[in-house]
Design an enzyme around this catalytic site. Structure first.
Site, PDB file in Angstrom:
ATOM      1  N   LYS A 201      54.022  53.335  49.595  1.00  0.00           N
ATOM      2  CA  LYS A 201      54.424  54.708  49.846  1.00  0.00           C
ATOM      3  C   LYS A 201      54.368  55.433  48.502  1.00  0.00           C
ATOM      4  O   LYS A 201      54.826  54.900  47.485  1.00  0.00           O
ATOM      5  CB  LYS A 201      55.864  54.678  50.386  1.00  0.00           C
ATOM      6  CG  LYS A 201      56.398  56.016  50.782  1.00  0.00           C
ATOM      7  CD  LYS A 201      56.038  56.356  52.216  1.00  0.00           C
ATOM      8  CE  LYS A 201      56.370  57.814  52.482  1.00  0.00           C
ATOM      9  NZ  LYS A 201      55.406  58.474  53.356  1.00  0.00           N
ATOM     10  N   ASN A 289      57.139  43.864  33.221  1.00  0.00           N
ATOM     11  CA  ASN A 289      56.342  43.594  32.031  1.00  0.00           C
ATOM     12  C   ASN A 289      56.991  42.459  31.252  1.00  0.00           C
ATOM     13  O   ASN A 289      58.168  42.529  30.909  1.00  0.00           O
ATOM     14  CB  ASN A 289      56.236  44.842  31.153  1.00  0.00           C
ATOM     15  CG  ASN A 289      55.414  45.922  31.842  1.00  0.00           C
ATOM     16  OD1 ASN A 289      54.400  45.628  32.461  1.00  0.00           O
ATOM     17  ND2 ASN A 289      55.855  47.150  31.763  1.00  0.00           N
ATOM     18  N   ARG A 291      56.924  41.244  28.253  1.00  0.00           N
ATOM     19  CA  ARG A 291      56.684  41.370  26.804  1.00  0.00           C
ATOM     20  C   ARG A 291      57.610  42.441  26.249  1.00  0.00           C
ATOM     21  O   ARG A 291      58.337  43.076  26.989  1.00  0.00           O
ATOM     22  CB  ARG A 291      55.239  41.817  26.569  1.00  0.00           C
ATOM     23  CG  ARG A 291      54.956  43.110  27.335  1.00  0.00           C
ATOM     24  CD  ARG A 291      53.654  43.772  26.967  1.00  0.00           C
ATOM     25  NE  ARG A 291      53.215  44.695  27.985  1.00  0.00           N
ATOM     26  CZ  ARG A 291      53.646  45.936  28.128  1.00  0.00           C
ATOM     27  NH1 ARG A 291      54.574  46.415  27.333  1.00  0.00           N
ATOM     28  NH2 ARG A 291      53.183  46.705  29.084  1.00  0.00           N
TER      29      ARG A 291
HETATM   30  P1  ADP Z   1      50.623  50.219  35.370  1.00  0.00           P
HETATM   31  O1  ADP Z   1      50.875  48.746  35.300  1.00  0.00           O
HETATM   32  O2  ADP Z   1      49.169  50.548  35.463  1.00  0.00           O
HETATM   33  O3  ADP Z   1      51.354  50.983  34.316  1.00  0.00           O
HETATM   34  P2  ADP Z   1      52.707  50.816  37.357  1.00  0.00           P
HETATM   35  O4  ADP Z   1      52.815  50.127  38.662  1.00  0.00           O
HETATM   36  O5  ADP Z   1      53.691  50.432  36.297  1.00  0.00           O
HETATM   37  O6  ADP Z   1      51.217  50.682  36.805  1.00  0.00           O
HETATM   38  O7  ADP Z   1      52.831  52.384  37.586  1.00  0.00           O
HETATM   39  C1  ADP Z   1      52.646  53.286  36.522  1.00  0.00           C
HETATM   40  C2  ADP Z   1      53.065  54.673  36.936  1.00  0.00           C
HETATM   41  O8  ADP Z   1      52.329  55.094  38.100  1.00  0.00           O
HETATM   42  C3  ADP Z   1      54.517  54.820  37.333  1.00  0.00           C
HETATM   43  O9  ADP Z   1      55.376  55.005  36.238  1.00  0.00           O
HETATM   44  C4  ADP Z   1      54.434  56.056  38.221  1.00  0.00           C
HETATM   45  O10 ADP Z   1      54.304  57.222  37.442  1.00  0.00           O
HETATM   46  C5  ADP Z   1      53.133  55.875  38.966  1.00  0.00           C
HETATM   47  N1  ADP Z   1      53.348  55.180  40.265  1.00  0.00           N
HETATM   48  C6  ADP Z   1      53.203  53.856  40.509  1.00  0.00           C
HETATM   49  N2  ADP Z   1      53.529  53.548  41.788  1.00  0.00           N
HETATM   50  C7  ADP Z   1      53.901  54.718  42.392  1.00  0.00           C
HETATM   51  C8  ADP Z   1      54.377  55.090  43.705  1.00  0.00           C
HETATM   52  N3  ADP Z   1      54.542  54.186  44.682  1.00  0.00           N
HETATM   53  N4  ADP Z   1      54.687  56.398  43.926  1.00  0.00           N
HETATM   54  C9  ADP Z   1      54.536  57.326  42.939  1.00  0.00           C
HETATM   55  N5  ADP Z   1      54.090  57.037  41.700  1.00  0.00           N
HETATM   56  C10 ADP Z   1      53.780  55.769  41.410  1.00  0.00           C
END
Ligand code: ADP
Length: 449
Positions: A201, A289, A291
């Site tokens: 979502k 993460n 690390r």
């Molecule tokens: P990455 O490992 O590439 O950094 P993440 O899963 O940590 O990916 O997500 C990075 C960013 O992407 C989050 O901080 C948020 O801004 C956006 N994001 C990720 N999942 C969602 C979601 N389900 N709904 C809205 N934004 C999302």
């Protein structure tokens, strides 16, 4: 006790580790590419070893070159920093097979959390609340379309091997699903060599809240509160602060305990960060993460602890030097990421630094490998420094940040410093009332590319 640690990284994070080593009386070994012969981490370390040509793949990512550098220098342990090999389970295995110590969690924990689908399943089984979404991977477009209809749009398609904000695509309605699904898959294949994707979502007004955890590897763990990293561009953090401006003490204690208990249950070792989206008082896990994070200094500032020292101690087999009750928050800290990038497109801006002046004074910390006359090579990340301020409360931290930014001079290349001067004038930044989409909208209006 380690006598010598090799740092498999460059730039500000290599300096960060060298500094911790020096305070602990441990010798440090820098590794560098030919492009980094004059880099600050090479100058500051006790010894250095050249490990290859400029490209990251042939130097900082070259496992044989790094293991050889350990053998040559006699280092007993490797600190990976962040990025490069820091979350590479195969590297950890090879390090251990050579009788060396990896300063970080086990290969098994890195592997579990490195695959986001497995990470989410693990989080769920440990009682961590997750973003609603597909059960595991989504193999074809028909399934994706059916899930989109069931879950309700908007949804986000994410690569299980994803990282650095890549391999993520949003479908706002059914008509966008085909394109989003297929591009997410092909981007994931190109960037990570793995096209498996899953669906979540898409939250429309969340904040990015992440919890710092620390495990002793034997079933003991603590949390060090949260960081709010909601100011993002292209899913990449731009400014981070701790504590989160909207998180209450009760919420912190509740989510912190859930995270610390999960880490204890896993027998996780060392520093880790459990990332959540936070909307309407609810936390939703997105990833872990395994690390040290770029933004760890804001946590260090408010808790008065040295996270790198703690990582080294835990890797040596010592118990944690603090218990949960020792960890009390003192004040507020903010970090801004200074990148060598040209606005408004954020295009990399490598080149020679003609003048560098670092701010100072009460509550100001600069983590940067810059110096007068340094040439920023074009081969690596554009992060050239982090400015971290600490104040008794958020307003004091903000005025200190304004003051410190005005003292900071980086001439010769374009940087993101003007972006922060502008952002600090914004009501939303001053009040802390922003979500993960706020900065993108602001950039569209104020800095059209
Ligand atoms: P990455 O490992 O590439 O950094 P993440 O899963 O940590 O990916 O997500 C990075 C960013 O992407 C989050 O901080 C948020 O801004 C956006 N994001 C990720 N999942 C969602 C979601 N389900 N709904 C809205 N934004 C999302």
């Amino acid at each position: 006790m380690f006598e010598k640690i090799l740092i498999a990284n460059r730039g500000e994070i290599a300096l960060r580790v060298i500094r911790a080593c020096r305070e602990m009386g441990i010798q440090s070994v820098a590794v560098h590419s030919t492009a980094d012969s004059d880099a600050m981490h090479v100058r500051m370390a006790d010894e250095s070893v050249c490990i290859g040509p400029p490209s990251g793949a042939q130097s900082y990512l070259s496992i044989p070159a790094i293991i050889s550098a350990c053998e040559i220098s006699g280092a007993q342990a490797i600190h990976p920093g962040y990025g490069f090999l820091s979350e590479n389970a195969k590297f950890v295995q090879i390090v251990e097979d050579h009788g060396l110590t990896f300063i970080g969690p086990s290969a098994a924990h890195i592997r579990i959390m490195g695959d986001k689908i497995t990470a989410k399943e693990t989080a769920k089984s440990l009682g961590i609340p997750c973003v609603p979404g597909s059960e595991g991977g989504v193999a074809d477009l028909e399934t994706a379309q059916r899930l989109g209809a069931e879950m309700g749009y908007p949804v986000i398609i994410k690569a299980t091997a994803g990282g650095g904000g890549r391999g993520m695509k949003v479908a706002h309605d059914a008509s966008e699903m085909e394109r989003a699904f297929l591009t997410a898959r092909s981007e994931a294949k190109a960037a990570f060599g793995n096209d498996e994707v899953y669906i979540e979502k898409y939250l429309t007004t969340p904040r990015h809240i992440e919890v710092q955890v620390f495990g002793d590897g034997k079933g003991g763990a603590v949390h060090l509160g949260e960081r709010d990293c909601s100011l993002q561009r292209r899913h990449q953090k731009v400014l981070e602060e701790a504590p989160g401006p909207v998180i209450t003490e009760e919420e912190r204690a509740r989510i912190g305990k859930i995270c610390a208990d999960a880490v204890a249950e896993m027998k996780y070792s060392g520093a880790g960060t459990i990332e959540f989206l936070y909307e309407n008082g609810e936390f939703f896990f997105i990833e872990m993460n395994t690390r040290l994070q770029v933004e760890h200094p804001v946590t260090e500032a408010i808790f008065g602890v040295d996270l790198v020292r703690e990582q080294i101690r835990v890797a040596e087999g010592y118990p944690l030097s603090f218990g949960q009750e020792d960890l009390q928050i003192n004040g507020h800290a903010i970090e801004v990421r200074i990148n060598a990038e040209k606005l408004p497109n954020f295009a990399p801006s490598p080149g020679r630094i003609t003048q560098y002046h670092a701010p100072g004074g009460l509550g100001v910390r600069i983590d940067s490998a810059l110096y007068d006359g340094y040439s920023i090579p074009p081969y690596y990340d554009s992060l050239i420094g982090k400015l971290i301020v600490h104040g008794r409360d958020r307003p004091e931290a903000l005025s200190r940040l304004n003051r410190a930014l005005a003292e900071l001079i980086v001439d010769g290349v374009d940087t993101t410093i003007p972006l922060f001067h502008a952002l600090l004038q914004e009501e939303a930044v001053i009040t802390g009332e922003y979500n993960i989409h706020w900065l993108e909208h602001w950039l569209e209006q104020n800095l059209p590319a």
